[in-house]
Design a protein around this motif. Structure first.
Motif, PDB file in Angstrom:
ATOM      1  N   THR A  33      38.746  18.514   0.354  1.00 27.34           N
ATOM      2  CA  THR A  33      37.517  19.306   0.476  1.00 27.34           C
ATOM      3  C   THR A  33      36.682  18.900   1.675  1.00 27.34           C
ATOM      4  O   THR A  33      35.620  19.477   1.907  1.00 27.34           O
ATOM      5  CB  THR A  33      36.663  19.151  -0.800  1.00 27.34           C
ATOM      6  N   GLU A  36      35.741  21.743   4.223  1.00 28.20           N
ATOM      7  CA  GLU A  36      34.823  22.769   3.740  1.00 28.20           C
ATOM      8  C   GLU A  36      33.454  22.207   3.369  1.00 28.20           C
ATOM      9  O   GLU A  36      32.444  22.916   3.447  1.00 28.20           O
ATOM     10  CB  GLU A  36      35.421  23.476   2.511  1.00 28.20           C
ATOM     11  N   SER A  37      33.396  20.953   2.955  1.00 24.41           N
ATOM     12  CA  SER A  37      32.144  20.389   2.426  1.00 24.41           C
ATOM     13  C   SER A  37      31.622  19.239   3.290  1.00 24.41           C
ATOM     14  O   SER A  37      30.974  18.324   2.778  1.00 24.41           O
ATOM     15  CB  SER A  37      32.370  19.891   0.988  1.00 24.41           C
ATOM     16  N   TRP A  38      31.889  19.286   4.591  1.00 26.77           N
ATOM     17  CA  TRP A  38      31.514  18.166   5.445  1.00 26.77           C
ATOM     18  C   TRP A  38      30.004  17.925   5.446  1.00 26.77           C
ATOM     19  O   TRP A  38      29.546  16.785   5.588  1.00 26.77           O
ATOM     20  CB  TRP A  38      32.009  18.407   6.869  1.00 26.77           C
ATOM     21  N   GLY A  39      29.205  18.998   5.265  1.00 29.84           N
ATOM     22  CA  GLY A  39      27.756  18.837   5.258  1.00 29.84           C
ATOM     23  C   GLY A  39      27.273  17.968   4.110  1.00 29.84           C
ATOM     24  O   GLY A  39      26.358  17.144   4.272  1.00 29.84           O
ATOM     25  N   ILE A  40      27.898  18.143   2.949  1.00 29.03           N
ATOM     26  CA  ILE A  40      27.532  17.339   1.783  1.00 29.03           C
ATOM     27  C   ILE A  40      27.882  15.873   2.033  1.00 29.03           C
ATOM     28  O   ILE A  40      27.082  14.967   1.732  1.00 29.03           O
ATOM     29  CB  ILE A  40      28.256  17.862   0.526  1.00 29.03           C
ATOM     30  N   TYR A  41      29.082  15.652   2.565  1.00 27.95           N
ATOM     31  CA  TYR A  41      29.485  14.274   2.860  1.00 27.95           C
ATOM     32  C   TYR A  41      28.564  13.633   3.886  1.00 27.95           C
ATOM     33  O   TYR A  41      28.228  12.448   3.788  1.00 27.95           O
ATOM     34  CB  TYR A  41      30.932  14.251   3.358  1.00 27.95           C
ATOM     35  N   ALA A  43      25.422  14.309   4.308  1.00 31.47           N
ATOM     36  CA  ALA A  43      24.141  14.036   3.654  1.00 31.47           C
ATOM     37  C   ALA A  43      24.188  12.745   2.834  1.00 31.47           C
ATOM     38  O   ALA A  43      23.159  12.094   2.628  1.00 31.47           O
ATOM     39  CB  ALA A  43      23.738  15.213   2.766  1.00 31.47           C
ATOM     40  N   LEU A  44      25.364  12.370   2.370  1.00 26.42           N
ATOM     41  CA  LEU A  44      25.498  11.159   1.551  1.00 26.42           C
ATOM     42  C   LEU A  44      25.118   9.893   2.324  1.00 26.42           C
ATOM     43  O   LEU A  44      24.803   8.865   1.719  1.00 26.42           O
ATOM     44  CB  LEU A  44      26.931  11.031   1.029  1.00 26.42           C
TER      45      LEU A  44
END
Length: 342
Positions: A33, A36-41, A43-44
């Motif tokens: 993922t 597709e979800s690099w922004g969430i990672y 933000a971590l």
């Protein structure tokens, strides 16, 4: 704030947490993922900052800062007893008192003053040399471009990513080893052995990458070479310059000296990250010969110039550099210098 006998391994904690962060990032990169979800990672990365803000109220002000900068001997003694868990802190307080009395005639040194003061000339040269060598020896080139290195050795992108995680785990493990050896082997010894190992494996990696046509087994040799290089870096050249940046400078120059070391390190990190792909495209595997030459320079510099700071007080370290800088020292300080290796 760390005791003299604990400065080494506590100083490695910074490098240890960096290596753990690199490993976590490499593991996260394995996720399907991620794309597709690099922004969430991304933000971590703010989570550690939030934790720090929440817990910073529980931290103590440095006793040395309280005594030497704030002239607050009472609170310095109180904090020191608290963090040591004992009332027997007179030796440390006496050392702070001596350094404080000596610093009364000195103003805090600015970064600009570092370049003009004879008192800290070789300290600055040494920290600059070690920070430049740390980055220009190619460590971030290896970490930034491990996938590219292993792909050039014939591995698929998926396999290269998994190997990178293995390399990251080795980096963490060897940093633990460095922590355990810092107060046994000493900073200078770990730097000498570390850079010596790096020189050997830079040469071997160059040979391996130029000999891939010999057989598929050579690809696995290149992995071992990268692992050997990481071992050398992690035991000394990774953590020790950060420890030396605080140990080499006297109190009035410590903040400016450590800041300058950090700036040099970040600039060199940028240079390697920016220009390694260009150099690798032009030179191919021979780029690692350059990294090996930088490592050889650092090996010789540590062998000839840098002092061993294990078990030494800040005053003893300053005596060594005073002699190197050609600065006048008292008879008492000369006696310390003559006995510093005993």
């Amino acid at each position: 704030m760390s005791a003299q006998e604990d400065r080494g391994w506590i100083g490695v904690l910074n490098q240890l947490l960096i290596t753990i962060g690199i490993l976590v990032a490499q593991i996260v990169a394995l996720s399907s993922t991620m794309r597709e979800s690099w922004g969430i990672y991304m933000a971590l990365t703010g989570v550690p900052a939030i934790i720090w803000i929440a817990l910073m109220g529980l931290s103590y002000e440095s006793p040395r800062y309280l005594y030497l900068e704030k002239n607050d001997a009472t609170n310095a003694a109180r904090v020191l007893k608290k963090v040591r868990g004992t009332d027997d802190v007179e030796d440390e307080l006496d050392e702070m008192k001596a350094e404080h009395e000596k610093s009364l005639s000195e103003e805090n040194m600015s970064i600009g003053a570092l370049f003009t003061s004879k008192d800290v000339r070789w300290q600055l040269i040494s920290i600059a040399a070690m920070m430049i060598a740390q980055q220009m020896s190619g460590i971030n080139a290896v970490f930034f471009y491990t996938n590219k290195i292993f792909e050039s050795a014939g591995f698929t992108n998926e396999t290269s990513t998994k190997i990178s995680v293995l390399i990251g785990a080795l980096n963490v493990a060897m940093t633990f080893v460095s922590m355990s050896l810092m107060e046994k082997a000493g900073r200078r010894s770990l730097m000498i052995y570390g850079y010596g190992i790096m020189v050997v494996f830079c040469v071997l990696l160059t040979v391996a990458l130029k000999s891939l046509h010999v057989g598929t087994w050579v690809s696995y040799v290149s992995i071992l070479c990268v692992m050997g290089y990481i071992v050398g870096f992690a035991i000394g050249p990774g953590p020790v310059p950060w420890i030396w940046a605080t140990e080499f400078f006297k109190q009035s120059a410590r903040a400016a000296g450590a800041s300058m070391g950090c700036v040099i390190c970040l600039v060199c990190t940028f240079i390697v990250g920016k220009f390694f792909p260009i150099a690798e495209a032009k030179l191919g595997p021979y780029v690692f010969i350059f990294f090996g030459m930088v490592s050889l320079f650092a090996f010789l510099y540590c062998l000839k110039i840098t002092p061993e700071t294990k078990g030494k007080s800040f005053e003893e370290i300053q005596v060594y550099f005073a002699k190197l800088n050609g600065v006048e020292i008292s008879d008492e300080e000369m006696k310390l210098a003559d006995n510093r290796d005993e």
